[in-house]
Write a protein that holds these residues in place. Sequence first.
Motif, mmCIF file in Angstrom:
data_model
loop_
_atom_site.group_PDB
_atom_site.id
_atom_site.type_symbol
_atom_site.label_atom_id
_atom_site.label_comp_id
_atom_site.label_asym_id
_atom_site.label_seq_id
_atom_site.Cartn_x
_atom_site.Cartn_y
_atom_site.Cartn_z
ATOM 1 N N LYS A 510 0.737 -1.263 0.128
ATOM 2 C CA LYS A 510 -0.061 0.104 0.035
ATOM 3 C C LYS A 510 1.038 1.363 0.000
ATOM 4 N N PRO A 511 1.497 1.553 -1.294
ATOM 5 C CA PRO A 511 2.383 2.799 -1.171
ATOM 6 C C PRO A 511 1.600 4.187 -1.067
ATOM 7 N N THR A 512 2.306 5.206 -0.744
ATOM 8 C CA THR A 512 1.918 6.373 -0.380
ATOM 9 C C THR A 512 1.739 7.092 -1.720
ATOM 10 N N GLN A 513 0.551 7.730 -2.265
ATOM 11 C CA GLN A 513 0.455 8.158 -3.425
ATOM 12 C C GLN A 513 1.096 9.617 -3.445
ATOM 13 N N ASN A 514 2.007 9.796 -4.486
ATOM 14 C CA ASN A 514 2.563 11.068 -4.552
ATOM 15 C C ASN A 514 3.046 11.232 -6.145
ATOM 16 N N ASP A 515 3.586 12.526 -6.295
ATOM 17 C CA ASP A 515 4.110 12.933 -7.653
ATOM 18 C C ASP A 515 5.857 12.787 -7.809
ATOM 19 N N TYR A 516 6.284 11.905 -6.639
ATOM 20 C CA TYR A 516 7.874 11.981 -6.668
ATOM 21 C C TYR A 516 8.587 10.976 -7.753
#
Length: 557
Positions: A510-516
Amino acid sequence: MSPVNNDPSSGTAGGGMPLTRKELRARERFLATQNHNVVPVPEATPGEAAASAEGEPELPRPVPAVTPAPVAPPVPVAPPVPVSKPTTPPVPAAQPVSSAPIPADGPTQTSNDESPSVETPVEAHPVEPEHDAEADATLPHDDEHVDPDHVHEFIEHDDHHAFEAHHDLHDGHHVDELHHDELHDEHHHDLIAPLEQTASTKAAVKKARRRRRVLALLITLGVFVAAIAIGAQFLKPLLGMDRVTDYPGPGTGSITITVAEGSGPKIVANTLVENKVVADADAFVKEFLSDGGELSPGEFTFRTEMKNSDAVNVLVNKDASKVMYFALSAGLRINESLEAISKGSGISMQELNALNQAPAQFGIPSKAKNLEGFLAPGEYRFPLGTPAKDIIQKLATTTLDELKSQGITEPGKQYDAVTIASIVQAEGGQADYGNVAGAIYNRLKPNNVETSGLIQSDATVTYGLGKKSFHLTEEEKADKSNTYNTYANVGLPAGPIGSPGKTAIDAAAKPTQNDYMYWVTINLDSKETKFSKTLAEHNTYVEQYNAWCQANPGRCV
């Protein structure tokens, strides 16, 4: 015949009969109750003077009259009857008279040998005197006759007492007190024993009082102590004083407790209390911290109702001689893990390598070539003699169970999740695993134009090269033959690059949703990681990493 003699002062009754004991006692009471003044004795008659000259005893001198104290109204009584005495003339008693003048009658005729007596009306006191025990002792029995001479002496003695009693009454003293004083003066020797008995009685009474006081004090003290004891029993549950903080040990049975990665002593203590391994969580934590041990993840075998110190020894591996013990750190590669298992269990590396080449027998996805990534990190204890296969199965099952708990049940996806989790574990260290996982998934997206689907992880390249280093050459990064080189090959590497811990697996699931798109750890001690969306921003963070390496020689190798 002689005239009838009725004088109470005489020792005989009318007709010359002797007085009985009762009559004498009545006479005594009569005399003691009189309150009369002393009156002058009439002048001696010529006959009396002649009798005196012939040797007869002389009559007593007249006694001056004494003015009586005011008394109650007189009670009239019968006048006394003259008493004749055959031999010795009676001595008239000093008898008080009323304040009113009383006419004196002439002497009463008696026999030739008798002297005349004086008749004096008297007044009686309404006071009943106490019984004179001494006088009783001198009186004859009722049925015995009384010697007139003896009676005369007794009457004289009694008259003397009556006079002294009148004198004391005139001074305001009670008859009883005077009588007691008189007895004390005249018969002191008879009162010594009663006085000694009285003193002894008083001492006994005081002693009894002291005994009662001591007894009452002891009873009060006993009641007070009992009240405190009873009150303490009621207060113990309210104050938590009856709470058991430690079992006596050593405990019974066997129970396995799993310590998850990231669990603190308090969480472990609560688990141990729930399973009745230790009695009190706070007491266990205090014991654990005082020991200075470090908590490691893994499975631990305890007994129920253990002493806190014994349970702590299990967690910090102080009883390793009694079990097969080893610890696997997160991020270890497969050969490092097998060496640790062999050292702790005594199982040969040859036997363990054979099991490593056949991962499918442990339920691991078929894509896996070996056990890499599926041997869960943690601290393990197994009974002596536990087979190697059982040990490997336990470690593999722990990882598979964690994947399933995150909802990843399909074998292919399980394999990919463990691979991503191993990269997160190696790249992130103690960084934000969720954001690192999110950035990796962003790079794997088909529309990724920033890196064109390349993960570009140094850790994957060094794993493929069989070394551990933070620095790679450009040639190493360009080598496509290295199936773990994510700089040259798009997508995931050939497989996991180490053993991910629970936190890394959860982040991969369950990864953290980001734009990195980029990340770099700029401090290897604090594990501080910087994230960026562009390569230009990322390069500024890389410079910070290089500056830290220069400030800490030997750390960035």
